[in-house]
Design a protein around this motif. Sequence first.
Motif, PDB file in Angstrom:
ATOM      1  N   SER A 137       0.838  -1.192   0.000  1.00 52.06           N
ATOM      2  CA  SER A 137       0.000   0.000   0.000  1.00 52.06           C
ATOM      3  C   SER A 137       0.872   1.241   0.000  1.00 52.06           C
ATOM      4  O   SER A 137       1.878   1.309   0.716  1.00 52.06           O
ATOM      5  CB  SER A 137      -0.914   0.016   1.229  1.00 52.06           C
ATOM      6  OG  SER A 137      -1.549   1.268   1.360  1.00 52.06           O
ATOM      7  N   TYR A 143      -2.050  -0.755   6.213  1.00 52.53           N
ATOM      8  CA  TYR A 143      -3.233  -0.726   5.360  1.00 52.53           C
ATOM      9  C   TYR A 143      -3.354  -2.026   4.564  1.00 52.53           C
ATOM     10  O   TYR A 143      -2.354  -2.568   4.093  1.00 52.53           O
ATOM     11  CB  TYR A 143      -3.187   0.453   4.384  1.00 52.53           C
ATOM     12  CG  TYR A 143      -3.434   1.780   5.037  1.00 52.53           C
ATOM     13  CD1 TYR A 143      -4.690   2.383   4.992  1.00 52.53           C
ATOM     14  CD2 TYR A 143      -2.417   2.438   5.724  1.00 52.53           C
ATOM     15  CE1 TYR A 143      -4.927   3.602   5.605  1.00 52.53           C
ATOM     16  CE2 TYR A 143      -2.642   3.656   6.349  1.00 52.53           C
ATOM     17  CZ  TYR A 143      -3.899   4.230   6.283  1.00 52.53           C
ATOM     18  OH  TYR A 143      -4.130   5.438   6.897  1.00 52.53           O
ATOM     19  N   VAL A 145      -5.255  -3.779   1.155  1.00 53.16           N
ATOM     20  CA  VAL A 145      -5.690  -3.324  -0.167  1.00 53.16           C
ATOM     21  C   VAL A 145      -6.858  -4.178  -0.639  1.00 53.16           C
ATOM     22  O   VAL A 145      -6.785  -5.408  -0.641  1.00 53.16           O
ATOM     23  CB  VAL A 145      -4.535  -3.401  -1.186  1.00 53.16           C
ATOM     24  CG1 VAL A 145      -5.037  -3.046  -2.582  1.00 53.16           C
ATOM     25  CG2 VAL A 145      -3.397  -2.466  -0.776  1.00 53.16           C
ATOM     26  N   GLU A 167      -7.666   1.490  -0.075  1.00 51.82           N
ATOM     27  CA  GLU A 167      -6.693   1.277   1.005  1.00 51.82           C
ATOM     28  C   GLU A 167      -7.461   1.342   2.329  1.00 51.82           C
ATOM     29  O   GLU A 167      -8.072   2.368   2.634  1.00 51.82           O
ATOM     30  CB  GLU A 167      -5.613   2.353   0.973  1.00 51.82           C
ATOM     31  CG  GLU A 167      -5.131   2.750  -0.415  1.00 51.82           C
ATOM     32  CD  GLU A 167      -4.149   1.780  -1.042  1.00 51.82           C
ATOM     33  OE1 GLU A 167      -3.398   1.141  -0.296  1.00 51.82           O
ATOM     34  OE2 GLU A 167      -4.141   1.672  -2.284  1.00 51.82           O
TER      35      GLU A 167
END
Length: 257
Positions: A137, A143, A145, A167
């Motif tokens: 990400s 995060y 995806v 995200e």
Amino acid sequence: MLPECQPQPEPECRVLSIQSHVVRGFVGNKSAAFPLQVLGFEVDLVNSVQFSNHTVCDPVMGDKRNGDGYMYVPENLLPVYKGKVVPLADIITPNQYEAEILAGKKMNTEKEAIEVMDVLHAMGPDTVVITSSDLPSALGDNYLVTLGSQRKVIAGGLRVTERIRMEIPKVDAVFVGTGDLFAAMLLAWTHQHPNNLKIACEKTVSALQHIVTRTISNAKALAGVGKKPSAAQLELRVVQSKEQIENPEIIIHATTI
């Protein structure tokens, strides 16, 4: 004298949901039915199994554990999914591991993920959403995806494919039923926005993020300062999040790829 107007019946959208059922907690049909009903669907429930509460028993095909793929169902069912189940579906929502084993391809980059989604499209479904992946990400390691792809016909009969990427902030907790909840809300919002995958995914993911945030906050309050919430305390706060399911504030935005 004006003619009497004939009353018109309300439009009806009906879903047959075949999933597991638990008496307590939110997973399977318990996780899917409420948001669909809140969003205006009649839901006919067929409970494939009935348990007192959720266990290691999971309706999905598999997932990754500590970086390795793990099948929840017998491997001899994979050809059934590939040859019979997926070709009948309009929408599929696999996680990364499931997408890879269905497509027979790994996805370590966005380009490879698009190739995987194209293979899945070729099997039948017009809408493919990979609910979570460990692709890098741009926002950092905290995060996940999510990727989506939708084939559609526009004016003039031209066939195009819409691709989106999201995200999503990781949370330090383990939940049960989020996948079922995601699939139910995505079904509802793609029905509302049949030609706009971006908006459908933004509403779905944002609503889920509201529910998860509320659940964590409540679980920490129940556990007490400095204590880790239990699985029971982390049961999704679905009913309490009715307003966010009906009209989610968009807090997670999708980008077109």
